[in-house]
Design a protein around this motif. Structure first.
Motif, PDB file in Angstrom:
ATOM      1  N   TRP A  94       1.982  41.482 -14.070  1.00 47.98           N
ATOM      2  CA  TRP A  94       0.660  41.506 -13.460  1.00 47.98           C
ATOM      3  C   TRP A  94      -0.270  42.475 -14.180  1.00 47.98           C
ATOM      4  O   TRP A  94      -1.465  42.187 -14.340  1.00 47.98           O
ATOM      5  CB  TRP A  94       0.750  41.826 -11.967  1.00 47.98           C
ATOM      6  CG  TRP A  94       1.015  40.591 -11.183  1.00 47.98           C
ATOM      7  CD1 TRP A  94       2.212  40.183 -10.658  1.00 47.98           C
ATOM      8  CD2 TRP A  94       0.081  39.562 -10.871  1.00 47.98           C
ATOM      9  NE1 TRP A  94       2.064  38.970 -10.046  1.00 47.98           N
ATOM     10  CE2 TRP A  94       0.771  38.566 -10.151  1.00 47.98           C
ATOM     11  CE3 TRP A  94      -1.268  39.381 -11.132  1.00 47.98           C
ATOM     12  CZ2 TRP A  94       0.149  37.413  -9.691  1.00 47.98           C
ATOM     13  CZ3 TRP A  94      -1.887  38.230 -10.670  1.00 47.98           C
ATOM     14  CH2 TRP A  94      -1.185  37.263  -9.961  1.00 47.98           C
ATOM     15  N   LEU A  98      -3.644  41.124 -15.667  1.00 46.94           N
ATOM     16  CA  LEU A  98      -4.924  41.659 -15.204  1.00 46.94           C
ATOM     17  C   LEU A  98      -5.682  42.396 -16.298  1.00 46.94           C
ATOM     18  O   LEU A  98      -6.910  42.409 -16.301  1.00 46.94           O
ATOM     19  CB  LEU A  98      -4.709  42.576 -14.005  1.00 46.94           C
ATOM     20  CG  LEU A  98      -4.206  41.893 -12.740  1.00 46.94           C
ATOM     21  CD1 LEU A  98      -3.854  42.919 -11.678  1.00 46.94           C
ATOM     22  CD2 LEU A  98      -5.227  40.894 -12.216  1.00 46.94           C
ATOM     23  N   ARG A 107      -7.292  33.240 -15.810  1.00 41.36           N
ATOM     24  CA  ARG A 107      -7.645  33.857 -14.521  1.00 41.36           C
ATOM     25  C   ARG A 107      -7.572  32.853 -13.378  1.00 41.36           C
ATOM     26  O   ARG A 107      -7.301  33.210 -12.244  1.00 41.36           O
ATOM     27  CB  ARG A 107      -9.023  34.490 -14.619  1.00 41.36           C
ATOM     28  CG  ARG A 107      -9.032  35.747 -15.473  1.00 41.36           C
ATOM     29  CD  ARG A 107     -10.338  36.500 -15.331  1.00 41.36           C
ATOM     30  NE  ARG A 107     -11.497  35.709 -15.692  1.00 41.36           N
ATOM     31  CZ  ARG A 107     -12.070  35.688 -16.881  1.00 41.36           C
ATOM     32  NH1 ARG A 107     -11.588  36.423 -17.853  1.00 41.36           N
ATOM     33  NH2 ARG A 107     -13.134  34.961 -17.110  1.00 41.36           N
ATOM     34  N   TRP A 110      -4.127  32.731 -11.373  1.00 35.24           N
ATOM     35  CA  TRP A 110      -3.603  33.892 -10.674  1.00 35.24           C
ATOM     36  C   TRP A 110      -3.074  33.561  -9.281  1.00 35.24           C
ATOM     37  O   TRP A 110      -2.099  34.160  -8.836  1.00 35.24           O
ATOM     38  CB  TRP A 110      -4.645  34.990 -10.611  1.00 35.24           C
ATOM     39  CG  TRP A 110      -4.840  35.693 -11.932  1.00 35.24           C
ATOM     40  CD1 TRP A 110      -4.069  35.537 -13.058  1.00 35.24           C
ATOM     41  CD2 TRP A 110      -5.850  36.620 -12.268  1.00 35.24           C
ATOM     42  NE1 TRP A 110      -4.554  36.321 -14.068  1.00 35.24           N
ATOM     43  CE2 TRP A 110      -5.652  37.005 -13.616  1.00 35.24           C
ATOM     44  CE3 TRP A 110      -6.922  37.179 -11.583  1.00 35.24           C
ATOM     45  CZ2 TRP A 110      -6.454  37.919 -14.270  1.00 35.24           C
ATOM     46  CZ3 TRP A 110      -7.726  38.094 -12.243  1.00 35.24           C
ATOM     47  CH2 TRP A 110      -7.501  38.458 -13.556  1.00 35.24           C
TER      48      TRP A 110
END
Length: 132
Positions: A94, A98, A107, A110
């Protein structure tokens, strides 16, 4: 010495699961030099060598963990370290996602990745539990 076959079976599945995760990470690391020539004109958020090292380290960690789980399955050892390993792996993934994901497509995944993280951690917790 008496042992619970249900626990041993779950631990063998956990070892197989961790071996597969480790193998997948080792394949990712091994493929980095193969795809490097294709990505020379791309603007990557992280150098490919760093990503290869990242996946190599996690691949070795999970293959090693699979062997430890198998060994402990035979000796009825405690596996308290299994869930923290899985959590650390997910946290590292993560942080990578990110901090390094620049593409809108990455993105957009996610939510799916969050679901897969939950499944991964839940499956690890279920397979590593000591109760029948």
């Amino acid at each position: 010495m008496e042992y619970n076959t249900s626990i041993v079976r779950r631990r063998r599945l956990l070892a197989l699961f961790y071996g597969a995760i480790g193998g997948a990470n080792l394949i990712r690391a091994a493929l980095a030099p193969q795809v490097a020539p294709t990505l020379t004109d791309w603007s990557l958020s992280l150098p490919l060598k760093w990503l290869a090292a990242f996946y190599l380290a996690w691949g070795v960690a999970f293959v090693g963990a699979a062997f430890l789980v198998l060994r402990r399955a035979r000796h009825d050892g405690q596996l308290r370290w299994v869930l923290p390993l899985a959590g650390s792996y997910q946290l590292a993934l993560w942080v990578l996602a990110l901090s390094a994901a620049r593409a809108s497509y990455a993105r957009s995944l996610w939510a799916r990745d969050l679901l897969l993280t939950g499944i991964f951690l839940g499956l690890t917790a279920f397979l590593a539990r000591d109760k029948a």
